[in-house]
Structures are given as structure tokens and as C-alpha cells.
Design a protein around this motif. Structure first.
Motif, mmCIF file in Angstrom:
data_model
loop_
_atom_site.group_PDB
_atom_site.id
_atom_site.type_symbol
_atom_site.label_atom_id
_atom_site.label_comp_id
_atom_site.label_asym_id
_atom_site.label_seq_id
_atom_site.Cartn_x
_atom_site.Cartn_y
_atom_site.Cartn_z
ATOM 1 N N ASN B 9 0.853 -1.197 0.000
ATOM 2 C CA ASN B 9 0.000 0.000 0.000
ATOM 3 C C ASN B 9 0.887 1.245 0.000
ATOM 4 O O ASN B 9 2.058 1.178 0.397
ATOM 5 N N PRO B 10 0.310 2.377 -0.429
ATOM 6 C CA PRO B 10 1.110 3.607 -0.422
ATOM 7 C C PRO B 10 1.717 3.859 0.956
ATOM 8 O O PRO B 10 1.051 3.682 1.981
ATOM 9 N N GLY B 11 2.983 4.230 0.960
ATOM 10 C CA GLY B 11 3.685 4.499 2.208
ATOM 11 C C GLY B 11 4.512 3.327 2.704
ATOM 12 O O GLY B 11 5.431 3.517 3.503
ATOM 13 N N ASP B 12 4.204 2.106 2.247
ATOM 14 C CA ASP B 12 4.979 0.940 2.700
ATOM 15 C C ASP B 12 6.436 1.072 2.258
ATOM 16 O O ASP B 12 6.723 1.473 1.130
ATOM 17 N N ARG B 13 7.338 0.718 3.147
ATOM 18 C CA ARG B 13 8.764 0.700 2.803
ATOM 19 C C ARG B 13 9.081 -0.623 2.115
ATOM 20 O O ARG B 13 8.609 -1.680 2.546
ATOM 21 N N VAL B 14 9.864 -0.560 1.058
ATOM 22 C CA VAL B 14 10.186 -1.774 0.298
ATOM 23 C C VAL B 14 11.666 -1.808 -0.068
ATOM 24 O O VAL B 14 12.336 -0.772 -0.115
ATOM 25 N N THR B 15 12.156 -3.024 -0.321
ATOM 26 C CA THR B 15 13.483 -3.215 -0.900
ATOM 27 C C THR B 15 13.301 -3.877 -2.262
ATOM 28 O O THR B 15 12.511 -4.821 -2.392
ATOM 29 N N VAL B 16 14.026 -3.381 -3.255
ATOM 30 C CA VAL B 16 13.981 -4.010 -4.570
ATOM 31 C C VAL B 16 14.913 -5.217 -4.543
ATOM 32 O O VAL B 16 16.037 -5.127 -4.039
ATOM 33 N N LYS B 17 14.443 -6.350 -5.035
ATOM 34 C CA LYS B 17 15.283 -7.547 -5.032
ATOM 35 C C LYS B 17 16.546 -7.309 -5.869
ATOM 36 O O LYS B 17 16.493 -6.646 -6.906
ATOM 37 N N PHE B 18 17.645 -7.883 -5.385
ATOM 38 C CA PHE B 18 18.876 -7.831 -6.178
ATOM 39 C C PHE B 18 18.981 -9.144 -6.921
ATOM 40 O O PHE B 18 19.490 -10.132 -6.398
ATOM 41 N N GLU B 19 18.445 -9.170 -8.102
ATOM 42 C CA GLU B 19 18.414 -10.408 -8.881
ATOM 43 C C GLU B 19 18.904 -10.108 -10.276
ATOM 44 O O GLU B 19 18.787 -8.987 -10.748
ATOM 45 N N ASP B 20 19.408 -11.131 -10.919
ATOM 46 C CA ASP B 20 19.657 -11.015 -12.353
ATOM 47 C C ASP B 20 19.392 -12.354 -12.987
ATOM 48 O O ASP B 20 19.636 -13.395 -12.382
ATOM 49 N N ARG B 21 18.839 -12.325 -14.152
ATOM 50 C CA ARG B 21 18.592 -13.546 -14.921
ATOM 51 C C ARG B 21 18.342 -13.114 -16.351
ATOM 52 O O ARG B 21 17.986 -11.944 -16.595
ATOM 53 N N PRO B 22 18.513 -14.013 -17.305
ATOM 54 C CA PRO B 22 18.228 -13.630 -18.683
ATOM 55 C C PRO B 22 16.741 -13.330 -18.829
ATOM 56 O O PRO B 22 15.916 -13.933 -18.130
ATOM 57 N N GLY B 23 16.386 -12.421 -19.708
ATOM 58 C CA GLY B 23 14.971 -12.155 -19.947
ATOM 59 C C GLY B 23 14.672 -10.691 -20.093
ATOM 60 O O GLY B 23 15.564 -9.834 -20.044
ATOM 61 N N HIS B 24 13.385 -10.396 -20.242
ATOM 62 C CA HIS B 24 12.918 -9.033 -20.488
ATOM 63 C C HIS B 24 12.580 -8.395 -19.145
ATOM 64 O O HIS B 24 11.430 -8.231 -18.780
ATOM 65 N N LEU B 25 13.609 -8.063 -18.369
ATOM 66 C CA LEU B 25 13.408 -7.545 -17.018
ATOM 67 C C LEU B 25 13.185 -6.044 -17.085
ATOM 68 O O LEU B 25 13.918 -5.327 -17.750
ATOM 69 N N ARG B 26 12.155 -5.556 -16.368
ATOM 70 C CA ARG B 26 11.780 -4.143 -16.446
ATOM 71 C C ARG B 26 12.207 -3.383 -15.190
ATOM 72 O O ARG B 26 11.693 -2.287 -14.941
ATOM 73 N N THR B 27 13.082 -3.958 -14.401
ATOM 74 C CA THR B 27 13.562 -3.280 -13.195
ATOM 75 C C THR B 27 14.991 -2.799 -13.450
ATOM 76 O O THR B 27 15.878 -3.618 -13.641
ATOM 77 N N PRO B 28 15.198 -1.480 -13.487
ATOM 78 C CA PRO B 28 16.542 -0.985 -13.821
ATOM 79 C C PRO B 28 17.575 -1.414 -12.781
ATOM 80 O O PRO B 28 17.273 -1.552 -11.590
ATOM 81 N N TRP B 29 18.815 -1.588 -13.248
ATOM 82 C CA TRP B 29 19.918 -2.003 -12.373
ATOM 83 C C TRP B 29 20.107 -1.065 -11.193
ATOM 84 O O TRP B 29 20.405 -1.497 -10.086
ATOM 85 N N TYR B 30 19.982 0.248 -11.471
ATOM 86 C CA TYR B 30 20.391 1.204 -10.433
ATOM 87 C C TYR B 30 19.502 1.168 -9.195
ATOM 88 O O TYR B 30 19.880 1.732 -8.167
ATOM 89 N N VAL B 31 18.312 0.521 -9.283
ATOM 90 C CA VAL B 31 17.503 0.418 -8.059
ATOM 91 C C VAL B 31 17.505 -0.989 -7.460
ATOM 92 O O VAL B 31 16.908 -1.201 -6.402
ATOM 93 N N ARG B 32 18.166 -1.928 -8.102
ATOM 94 C CA ARG B 32 18.153 -3.290 -7.536
ATOM 95 C C ARG B 32 18.931 -3.275 -6.210
ATOM 96 O O ARG B 32 20.025 -2.737 -6.116
ATOM 97 N N GLY B 33 18.319 -3.863 -5.186
ATOM 98 C CA GLY B 33 18.934 -3.892 -3.865
ATOM 99 C C GLY B 33 18.722 -2.611 -3.063
ATOM 100 O O GLY B 33 19.167 -2.522 -1.919
ATOM 101 N N LYS B 34 18.023 -1.615 -3.646
ATOM 102 C CA LYS B 34 17.861 -0.327 -2.962
ATOM 103 C C LYS B 34 16.546 -0.275 -2.183
ATOM 104 O O LYS B 34 15.593 -0.966 -2.488
ATOM 105 N N HIS B 35 16.541 0.601 -1.175
ATOM 106 C CA HIS B 35 15.348 0.811 -0.352
ATOM 107 C C HIS B 35 14.541 2.003 -0.881
ATOM 108 O O HIS B 35 15.106 3.035 -1.221
ATOM 109 N N GLY B 36 13.226 1.825 -0.875
ATOM 110 C CA GLY B 36 12.343 2.917 -1.296
ATOM 111 C C GLY B 36 10.998 2.776 -0.616
ATOM 112 O O GLY B 36 10.882 2.106 0.414
ATOM 113 N N TRP B 37 10.004 3.439 -1.183
ATOM 114 C CA TRP B 37 8.660 3.371 -0.609
ATOM 115 C C TRP B 37 7.630 3.332 -1.742
ATOM 116 O O TRP B 37 7.900 3.794 -2.847
#
Lengths: 205, 97
Positions: B9-37
Motif C-alpha cells: 500500500n502507499p507508504g509501505d517501505r520496500v526493498t527491490v530484489k537484487f536479482e539477475d537472470r536472462p529475460g525481459h526484465l523491467r527493473t533498472p539495475w540502479y535500483v536493484r537492492g535499494k530501499h524505497g517506498w
């Protein structure tokens, strides 16, 4: 594939990718997958979509607060209301600039862009340089477009990585009270709707 | 937009998974492993990681607007209030306590 197949190819030396595109086009036509007419229609469709669509939306939102509220709440319906076909967009979000907040849009992964309302993206939008620097140094990029922002302004960079397409609604310039929508639309540049600069302060020469 | 079935829900704190695998991944590298909301919940969308390979994209994934501070993602150098906002699908996010 022979050279004798009814349409002209450019006479100058083609790049690797251009050669590949022409070869694919010829094969698709030869095999009856698409026709010359399909290609021409598609080119005309692409060319008909220009930043003038976005400028009309923004100018109308500036003069009509009720339309602005509808544009923000349901941008696709607002497009339909003034005869802009935005059905090709999956979801569409308007980012409203204010004296306190400036938005800027990029697609770091490719070149996602709200084509029905802004047309084709400029080459710089697709460049690695913009895609990298817009996120790592947005203020530096804005400065190069002539926009110098004080620290207290919040810059919000939107990386359009998925199903959402973004358009920035720039602020209405001071001193334009009473202007017609048509004149106001001339102040709303493509670049101001990507968010790298503000709307023009006065009519272009 | 479709009602969202995702975990956040809006306001929840989240961490972006630090993953890599072949494929059409739509999560940019610069936020993988980073904390946000979670800034905004956009709704459920067909999964582009499947669509890109001719599959049906089901089950749908909830798409969020996730906010990050500049200090978290790029270190310093921008304005104190500046933010990067990235569209990220549910399966790339973990709750951050």
C-alpha cells in the motif's frame, strides 16, 4: 530479392540497420504479410501524431480548471473529449509541475514515450547519454536545457519502465492571462512536456 | 485501472530484489537492492517478462510507483528533496521492516 520490385530505395550508402530494415520490408511485402499501402498508412498515422496534441491538452487545462481536473483524473478520457486518439496507450499519467515540484520523464530501459500525444521521441530522448544522465544528474540535464532550479525545488524523475506513459504538465507562464488556447499552446513545447524545461515565457519569433 | 491484488500500500517501505537472470526484465539495475517506498499503486498488469516471449502474461502482476531518495540510489549531488520514481512490479519487491 531483385532490385525490380516497384519502389525506390535510397541511392546513398545505407547503414547496417537500414539495410536490414529494407530487407525485412521487402521480404514482408514479397511474402504478402503486409502491403505497400499498409506501410504508407502506418507512416501517415505515425506522422499525424505530434507534440501539438499534448500542447492542446495542456493549454486547455491551463484555461479550464474543470478540464484540468478531468485531464489529471482520467487523461485518456480527456484526450477523447477533444478528439485526440490515445487508445494506443495502456495507461497514461499526468505529472503536474508547480513552483515547488518539477517532473522529468525518461525511459532508462528503452525509449517508452507517450507517442499518441507527443509523437515520435527526439533522438536525444533515446540516447544512452540522456537515459543515464537524466536519472543520475537531472539538474545537470535541465541546466543544459536552460532551466536552473534552486535547491528547495523538488525534482522528481520518472523512469517509465513499464505500462505507464507520462506527460508533464508545465506551469502556465506568468503574464499570459487572457491569452487564447491557440496562443498558449504555442508556449507548450515538446521538451516542456518531457520535463527538461519549462514552457516558453513568450511566443516564439 | 484494474483493482490491485498486490501486497503493498502507499507508504509501505520496500526493498527491490537484487536479482539477475536472462529475460525481459523491467527493473533498472540502479535500483536493484535499494530501499524505497510505495508512492502509488497503479493496478494489475500482464507480466511483461512473459509477454516478451509470446506467453499470455498471466498471472497479472501489480505495478507500483516506487520512490527513492537520491542519497539511497546515487549518493549525493542533487537537491535535498529530489527523488527518482520507478514503475516496479510486485514480484520484484520485498517488505522492508
Amino acid at each position: 530479392m531483385s532490385d525490380d520490385h516497384g519502389h525506390d530505395h535510397p541511392k546513398h550508402e545505407l547503414s547496417y540497420y537500414a539495410k536490414r530494415i529494407y530487407a525485412m520490408r521487402d521480404l514482408l511485402i514479397e511474402k504478402g504479410v503486409i502491403s505497400e499501402k499498409d506501410i504508407q498508412c502506418q507512416i501517415e498515422y505515425q506522422e499525424a501524431r505530434t507534440p501539438a496534441n499534448g500542447a492542446r491538452l495542456v493549454a486547455k487545462a491551463w484555461v479550464d480548471p474543470a478540464f484540468k481536473a478531468r485531464f489529471i483524473a482520467d487523461p485518456k478520457a480527456a484526450c477523447q473529449e477533444i478528439g485526440i486518439d490515445a487508445t494506443a496507450i495502456n495507461e497514461f499519467v499526468v505529472l503536474e509541475n508547480t513552483p515547488q515540484v518539477r517532473h522529468m520523464v525518461v525511459c532508462t530501459l528503452c525509449s517508452c514515450y507517450p507517442r499518441p500525444i507527443l509523437g515520435r521521441p527526439p533522438d536525444w530522448y533515446k540516447s544512452f547519454n540522456y537515459r543515464q544522465r537524466s536519472v543520475s544528474d537531472p539538474r545537470g540535464v535541465m541546466r543544459e536545457f536552460g532551466l536552473e532550479l534552486p535547491d528547495e525545488v523538488e525534482v522528481r524523475v520518472h523512469d517509465s519502465t513499464a505500462d505507464i506513459r507520462y506527460i508533464v504538465m508545465p506551469m502556465r507562464p506568468a503574464g499570459t492571462e487572457g491569452w487564447s488556447e491557440d496562443d498558449l499552446a504555442k508556449l507548450v513545447t515538446r521538451d516542456s512536456m518531457i520535463g527538461v524545461m519549462d514552457a516558453l515565457p513568450s511566443l516564439p519569433e | 485501472m484494474t483493482p490491485a491484488s498486490g501486497r503493498f500500500n502507499p507508504g509501505d517501505r520496500v526493498t527491490v530484489k537484487f536479482e539477475d537472470r536472462p529475460g525481459h526484465l523491467r527493473t533498472p539495475w540502479y535500483v536493484r537492492g535499494k530501499h524505497g517506498w510505495i508512492e502509488r499503486v497503479y493496478g494489475d498488469f500482464l507480466n511483461p517478462e512473459l509477454l516478451a516471449f509470446g506467453k499470455d502474461g498471466l498471472p497479472k502482476k501489480t505495478l507500483y510507483l516506487v520512490g527513492f531518495d537520491y542519497d539511497e540510489v546515487f549518493g549525493t549531488g542533487q537537491g535535498p528533496k529530489d527523488k527518482v520514481l520507478v514503475d516496479i512490479y510486485d514480484h520484484w519487491l520485498e517488505p522492508l521492516a
